[in-house]
Motif scaffolding. Structure first.
Motif, PDB file in Angstrom:
ATOM      1  N   PHE A 159      59.143 -38.527 -24.767  1.00 11.24           N
ATOM      2  CA  PHE A 159      60.567 -38.670 -25.073  1.00 11.24           C
ATOM      3  C   PHE A 159      61.276 -39.423 -23.950  1.00 11.24           C
ATOM      4  O   PHE A 159      62.141 -40.270 -24.193  1.00 11.24           O
ATOM      5  CB  PHE A 159      61.190 -37.291 -25.277  1.00 11.24           C
ATOM      6  CG  PHE A 159      62.664 -37.316 -25.582  1.00 11.24           C
ATOM      7  CD1 PHE A 159      63.123 -37.791 -26.799  1.00 11.24           C
ATOM      8  CD2 PHE A 159      63.586 -36.857 -24.658  1.00 11.24           C
ATOM      9  CE1 PHE A 159      64.492 -37.814 -27.087  1.00 11.24           C
ATOM     10  CE2 PHE A 159      64.945 -36.877 -24.933  1.00 11.24           C
ATOM     11  CZ  PHE A 159      65.402 -37.366 -26.161  1.00 11.24           C
ATOM     12  N   THR A 160      60.905 -39.127 -22.705  1.00 12.98           N
ATOM     13  CA  THR A 160      61.504 -39.811 -21.558  1.00 12.98           C
ATOM     14  C   THR A 160      61.178 -41.290 -21.575  1.00 12.98           C
ATOM     15  O   THR A 160      62.057 -42.146 -21.390  1.00 12.98           O
ATOM     16  CB  THR A 160      61.018 -39.181 -20.243  1.00 12.98           C
ATOM     17  OG1 THR A 160      61.385 -37.801 -20.208  1.00 12.98           O
ATOM     18  CG2 THR A 160      61.617 -39.889 -19.038  1.00 12.98           C
ATOM     19  N   ILE A 161      59.916 -41.615 -21.800  1.00 14.10           N
ATOM     20  CA  ILE A 161      59.508 -43.022 -21.842  1.00 14.10           C
ATOM     21  C   ILE A 161      60.247 -43.766 -22.950  1.00 14.10           C
ATOM     22  O   ILE A 161      60.767 -44.867 -22.744  1.00 14.10           O
ATOM     23  CB  ILE A 161      57.988 -43.124 -22.048  1.00 14.10           C
ATOM     24  CG1 ILE A 161      57.251 -42.612 -20.803  1.00 14.10           C
ATOM     25  CG2 ILE A 161      57.574 -44.568 -22.360  1.00 14.10           C
ATOM     26  CD1 ILE A 161      55.763 -42.418 -21.003  1.00 14.10           C
ATOM     27  N   GLU A 162      60.291 -43.155 -24.123  1.00 11.44           N
ATOM     28  CA  GLU A 162      60.954 -43.800 -25.264  1.00 11.44           C
ATOM     29  C   GLU A 162      62.452 -43.944 -25.031  1.00 11.44           C
ATOM     30  O   GLU A 162      63.057 -44.955 -25.407  1.00 11.44           O
ATOM     31  CB  GLU A 162      60.681 -42.993 -26.528  1.00 11.44           C
ATOM     32  CG  GLU A 162      59.226 -43.046 -26.968  1.00 11.44           C
ATOM     33  CD  GLU A 162      58.861 -41.954 -27.972  1.00 11.44           C
ATOM     34  OE1 GLU A 162      57.779 -42.064 -28.571  1.00 11.44           O
ATOM     35  OE2 GLU A 162      59.645 -41.001 -28.143  1.00 11.44           O
ATOM     36  N   ARG A 168      55.299 -40.910 -11.832  1.00  6.32           N
ATOM     37  CA  ARG A 168      54.493 -42.129 -11.726  1.00  6.32           C
ATOM     38  C   ARG A 168      53.986 -42.579 -13.095  1.00  6.32           C
ATOM     39  O   ARG A 168      53.878 -43.781 -13.365  1.00  6.32           O
ATOM     40  CB  ARG A 168      53.335 -41.908 -10.748  1.00  6.32           C
ATOM     41  CG  ARG A 168      53.792 -41.758  -9.301  1.00  6.32           C
ATOM     42  CD  ARG A 168      52.628 -41.655  -8.331  1.00  6.32           C
ATOM     43  NE  ARG A 168      53.072 -41.426  -6.979  1.00  6.32           N
ATOM     44  CZ  ARG A 168      53.499 -42.387  -6.151  1.00  6.32           C
ATOM     45  NH1 ARG A 168      53.542 -43.646  -6.570  1.00  6.32           N
ATOM     46  NH2 ARG A 168      53.886 -42.096  -4.920  1.00  6.32           N
ATOM     47  N   VAL A 169      53.669 -41.630 -13.961  1.00 10.50           N
ATOM     48  CA  VAL A 169      53.267 -41.982 -15.323  1.00 10.50           C
ATOM     49  C   VAL A 169      54.412 -42.667 -16.050  1.00 10.50           C
ATOM     50  O   VAL A 169      54.246 -43.719 -16.677  1.00 10.50           O
ATOM     51  CB  VAL A 169      52.808 -40.720 -16.099  1.00 10.50           C
ATOM     52  CG1 VAL A 169      52.627 -41.049 -17.583  1.00 10.50           C
ATOM     53  CG2 VAL A 169      51.502 -40.180 -15.528  1.00 10.50           C
ATOM     54  N   VAL A 170      55.601 -42.058 -15.964  1.00  6.80           N
ATOM     55  CA  VAL A 170      56.774 -42.650 -16.612  1.00  6.80           C
ATOM     56  C   VAL A 170      57.017 -44.057 -16.080  1.00  6.80           C
ATOM     57  O   VAL A 170      57.245 -45.008 -16.847  1.00  6.80           O
ATOM     58  CB  VAL A 170      58.012 -41.759 -16.392  1.00  6.80           C
ATOM     59  CG1 VAL A 170      59.287 -42.493 -16.828  1.00  6.80           C
ATOM     60  CG2 VAL A 170      57.870 -40.447 -17.155  1.00  6.80           C
ATOM     61  N   LYS A 171      56.975 -44.212 -14.751  1.00  6.42           N
ATOM     62  CA  LYS A 171      57.241 -45.515 -14.137  1.00  6.42           C
ATOM     63  C   LYS A 171      56.248 -46.555 -14.623  1.00  6.42           C
ATOM     64  O   LYS A 171      56.616 -47.701 -14.924  1.00  6.42           O
ATOM     65  CB  LYS A 171      57.173 -45.389 -12.616  1.00  6.42           C
ATOM     66  CG  LYS A 171      57.350 -46.707 -11.863  1.00  6.42           C
ATOM     67  CD  LYS A 171      58.735 -47.292 -12.087  1.00  6.42           C
ATOM     68  CE  LYS A 171      58.916 -48.565 -11.279  1.00  6.42           C
ATOM     69  NZ  LYS A 171      58.813 -48.337  -9.835  1.00  6.42           N
TER      70      LYS A 171
END
Length: 223
Positions: A98-101, A164-167
């Motif tokens: 959800f954060t990435i999207e 770091r995954v999100v970034k």
């Protein structure tokens, strides 16, 4: 409070002045990103730069304030999306996806999590502000972290890992870009082991060389 300017419609209080400044800055950031400057906000509001500086001492301070205001609203939406989910893997996978999207379409929170530095590519994801954002996200989830072997130091490492995954996805979504289901499947495959690792390590540590005191000290402890 100084009342001159403001295009002939001065605010009634400092709180209203701050709200107007933030509103203007948010509109400009949405259009131009981090190239927004104090002078742009002052021009938009019909005030002098000194008036804006009275409330925000720098462009950086104003940018962070805008992003934090957006972040609070975002965290509320995230909390509602995963409410009553107690399984840490399911909850984190959905939270990260959800954060990435969401960040793909939210320039202010994206800016918050990737303040550009001179030694980083695409900005820093390990700033104090980004860490605070991640901690707030983890603590708002309905997950009993202690029951899954995570004390505060372990949660801090998990926070860094997830940021770091999100970034990485914000820098490069991948080709071809994963759809919603594929993104969640990918995240499940790699976030899942990170969540179960603390308890597995406690059990299998001696078999895989993790019984060394120096290594064991860095592991989350089972409550």
């Amino acid at each position: 409070m100084r009342s001159h300017g403001w295009s002939g419609n001065p605010p009634a209080s400092d709180e209203e002045a701050i709200a107007r400044i933030l509103g203007s800055a948010e509109r400009i950031v949405a259009e131009r990103g981090s190239s927004m400057r104090i002078a742009d906000v002052a021009r938009d509001l019909g005030v002098t730069r000194q008036t804006v500086y009275r409330y925000f001492p720098s462009t950086e301070a104003l940018l962070v304030a805008c992003a934090m205001q957006q972040a609070d609203g975002f965290l509320g939406r995230l909390e509602r999306r995963v409410r009553h989910q107690t399984d840490p893997v399911t909850t984190l996978v959905e939270s990260v996806a959800f954060t990435i999207e969401s960040l793909a379409d939210d320039p202010q929170i994206s800016l918050l999590l990737s303040r550009r530095g001179t030694r980083t590519v695409g900005g820093s994801i390990t700033s104090n502000t980004a860490y605070a954002f991640g901690r707030a996200m983890l603590h708002r989830l309905d997950v009993d972290w202690a029951a899954h072997g995570f004390d505060e130091p372990a949660l801090a490492e998990l926070n860094e890992f997830l940021l770091r995954v999100v970034k990485s996805f914000l820098i490069d979504a991948g080709k071809p870009t994963r759809d919603a289901a594929q993104l969640r499947e990918f995240l499940s495959r790699w976030i899942g082991p990170a969540i179960v690792y603390p308890q597995v390590a406690q059990t299998l540590g001696p078999l895989v060389g993790l019984d060394d005191p120096a290594s064991a000290a860095s592991l989350p402890r089972r409550p």
